[in-house]
Write a protein that holds these residues in place. Sequence first.
Motif, PDB file in Angstrom:
ATOM      1  N   LEU A  81      12.131   9.862  -4.556  1.00 18.30           N
ATOM      2  CA  LEU A  81      11.780   8.517  -4.096  1.00 18.30           C
ATOM      3  C   LEU A  81      11.384   8.521  -2.668  1.00 18.30           C
ATOM      4  O   LEU A  81      10.384   8.257  -2.063  1.00 18.30           O
ATOM      5  N   VAL A  82      12.529   9.161  -1.867  1.00 19.68           N
ATOM      6  CA  VAL A  82      12.275   8.925  -0.424  1.00 19.68           C
ATOM      7  C   VAL A  82      11.045   9.878  -0.028  1.00 19.68           C
ATOM      8  O   VAL A  82      10.394   9.553   0.747  1.00 19.68           O
ATOM      9  N   MET A  83      10.919  11.166  -0.690  1.00 20.38           N
ATOM     10  CA  MET A  83       9.846  11.992  -0.516  1.00 20.38           C
ATOM     11  C   MET A  83       8.524  11.411  -0.907  1.00 20.38           C
ATOM     12  O   MET A  83       7.481  11.564  -0.169  1.00 20.38           O
ATOM     13  N   ARG A  84       8.405  10.496  -1.905  1.00 21.65           N
ATOM     14  CA  ARG A  84       7.178  10.057  -2.378  1.00 21.65           C
ATOM     15  C   ARG A  84       6.758   9.067  -1.454  1.00 21.65           C
ATOM     16  O   ARG A  84       5.593   8.454  -1.453  1.00 21.65           O
ATOM     17  N   LEU A  85       7.813   8.399  -0.711  1.00 20.23           N
ATOM     18  CA  LEU A  85       7.434   7.227   0.039  1.00 20.23           C
ATOM     19  C   LEU A  85       7.551   7.597   1.527  1.00 20.23           C
ATOM     20  O   LEU A  85       7.658   6.720   2.456  1.00 20.23           O
ATOM     21  N   PHE A  86       7.578   8.844   1.839  1.00 16.41           N
ATOM     22  CA  PHE A  86       8.001   9.697   2.977  1.00 16.41           C
ATOM     23  C   PHE A  86       7.101   8.938   4.297  1.00 16.41           C
ATOM     24  O   PHE A  86       7.708   8.865   5.487  1.00 16.41           O
ATOM     25  N   SER A  87       5.883   8.786   4.225  1.00 17.55           N
ATOM     26  CA  SER A  87       5.154   8.199   5.433  1.00 17.55           C
ATOM     27  C   SER A  87       5.479   6.898   5.865  1.00 17.55           C
ATOM     28  O   SER A  87       5.204   6.368   6.938  1.00 17.55           O
ATOM     29  N   TYR A  88       6.243   6.138   5.089  1.00 15.84           N
ATOM     30  CA  TYR A  88       6.935   4.780   5.430  1.00 15.84           C
ATOM     31  C   TYR A  88       8.326   4.817   5.721  1.00 15.84           C
ATOM     32  O   TYR A  88       8.846   3.878   6.272  1.00 15.84           O
ATOM     33  N   VAL A  89       9.111   5.840   5.596  1.00 12.90           N
ATOM     34  CA  VAL A  89      10.601   5.963   5.586  1.00 12.90           C
ATOM     35  C   VAL A  89      10.612   6.490   7.017  1.00 12.90           C
ATOM     36  O   VAL A  89      10.446   7.345   7.604  1.00 12.90           O
ATOM     37  N   THR A  90      11.650   5.373   7.782  1.00 12.84           N
ATOM     38  CA  THR A  90      12.079   5.868   9.046  1.00 12.84           C
ATOM     39  C   THR A  90      13.475   6.399   9.035  1.00 12.84           C
ATOM     40  O   THR A  90      13.980   7.157   9.744  1.00 12.84           O
ATOM     41  N   ASN A  91      14.204   6.282   7.876  1.00 20.14           N
ATOM     42  CA  ASN A  91      15.688   6.891   7.818  1.00 20.14           C
ATOM     43  C   ASN A  91      16.092   6.589   6.326  1.00 20.14           C
ATOM     44  O   ASN A  91      15.635   5.591   5.746  1.00 20.14           O
ATOM     45  N   ALA A  92      16.992   7.494   5.954  1.00 22.84           N
ATOM     46  CA  ALA A  92      17.409   7.516   4.511  1.00 22.84           C
ATOM     47  C   ALA A  92      18.845   7.828   4.502  1.00 22.84           C
ATOM     48  O   ALA A  92      19.248   8.859   5.398  1.00 22.84           O
ATOM     49  N   SER A  93      19.768   7.433   3.603  1.00 26.55           N
ATOM     50  CA  SER A  93      21.013   7.938   3.559  1.00 26.55           C
ATOM     51  C   SER A  93      21.452   8.099   1.906  1.00 26.55           C
ATOM     52  O   SER A  93      21.304   6.969   1.016  1.00 26.55           O
ATOM     53  N   VAL A  94      22.036   9.045   1.555  1.00 27.53           N
ATOM     54  CA  VAL A  94      22.551   9.295   0.234  1.00 27.53           C
ATOM     55  C   VAL A  94      23.888   9.828   0.259  1.00 27.53           C
ATOM     56  O   VAL A  94      24.050  10.855   1.261  1.00 27.53           O
ATOM     57  N   ASP A  95      24.712   9.493  -0.527  1.00 26.36           N
ATOM     58  CA  ASP A  95      26.210  10.358  -0.518  1.00 26.36           C
ATOM     59  C   ASP A  95      26.023  11.767  -0.743  1.00 26.36           C
ATOM     60  O   ASP A  95      25.001  12.280  -1.526  1.00 26.36           O
ATOM     61  N   ASP A  96      26.847  12.561  -0.338  1.00 29.77           N
ATOM     62  CA  ASP A  96      26.925  13.882  -0.771  1.00 29.77           C
ATOM     63  C   ASP A  96      28.358  14.324  -1.306  1.00 29.77           C
ATOM     64  O   ASP A  96      28.664  15.581  -1.568  1.00 29.77           O
TER      65      ASP A  96
END
Length: 165
Positions: free
Chosen positions: A56-71
């Motif tokens: 999802l983040v990659m599909r909306l990448f042009s609008y994303v300034t930051n993202a965080s997901v657990d690892d």
Amino acid sequence: MLTLSFKSITDEIFALTALRKAVLPTTPSANPLDTVLTRDNLPALRVLIRQAFSRLVMRLFSYVTNASVDDGNPAANEPYDPSQPVPLQIDFGVYTAGLSDGVILVLRRYLEHIMARLVLYSVYLPIDTRRASEHMADADALVPVVNNLLASPNPSSLLISPAYY
């Protein structure tokens, strides 16, 4: 920063699989693929939710300034434990700055719905490509709505379409 709810995503997955089974005819030749995903499936769903979030983040990448997901992974018997949340955070920066709280809530719900469909796509792809394609088509239909919302210079003028067709 929007925080997506792991519980909302899994609850939707459980509901979609349960309702599908409930409305299908019960016959001796019923499709064995029409099983209901439950809390027993949470360890595997946690992995697929992280995958769906990344997609999802990659599909909306042009609008994303930051993202965080657990690892990390909690113990198999506690994947739904509130003390071990799955952080799914996405920041659209200035693209959501002018949105009302209500529209932000709708946006969050759309993103969670897209993620549930992306997870179900991954679940069914190896065993039922037709059903997997239905889930991907639903996610694909909602991404442009999210793109339009984020790209709109006047968000209050947007007509938000329903998340379910």
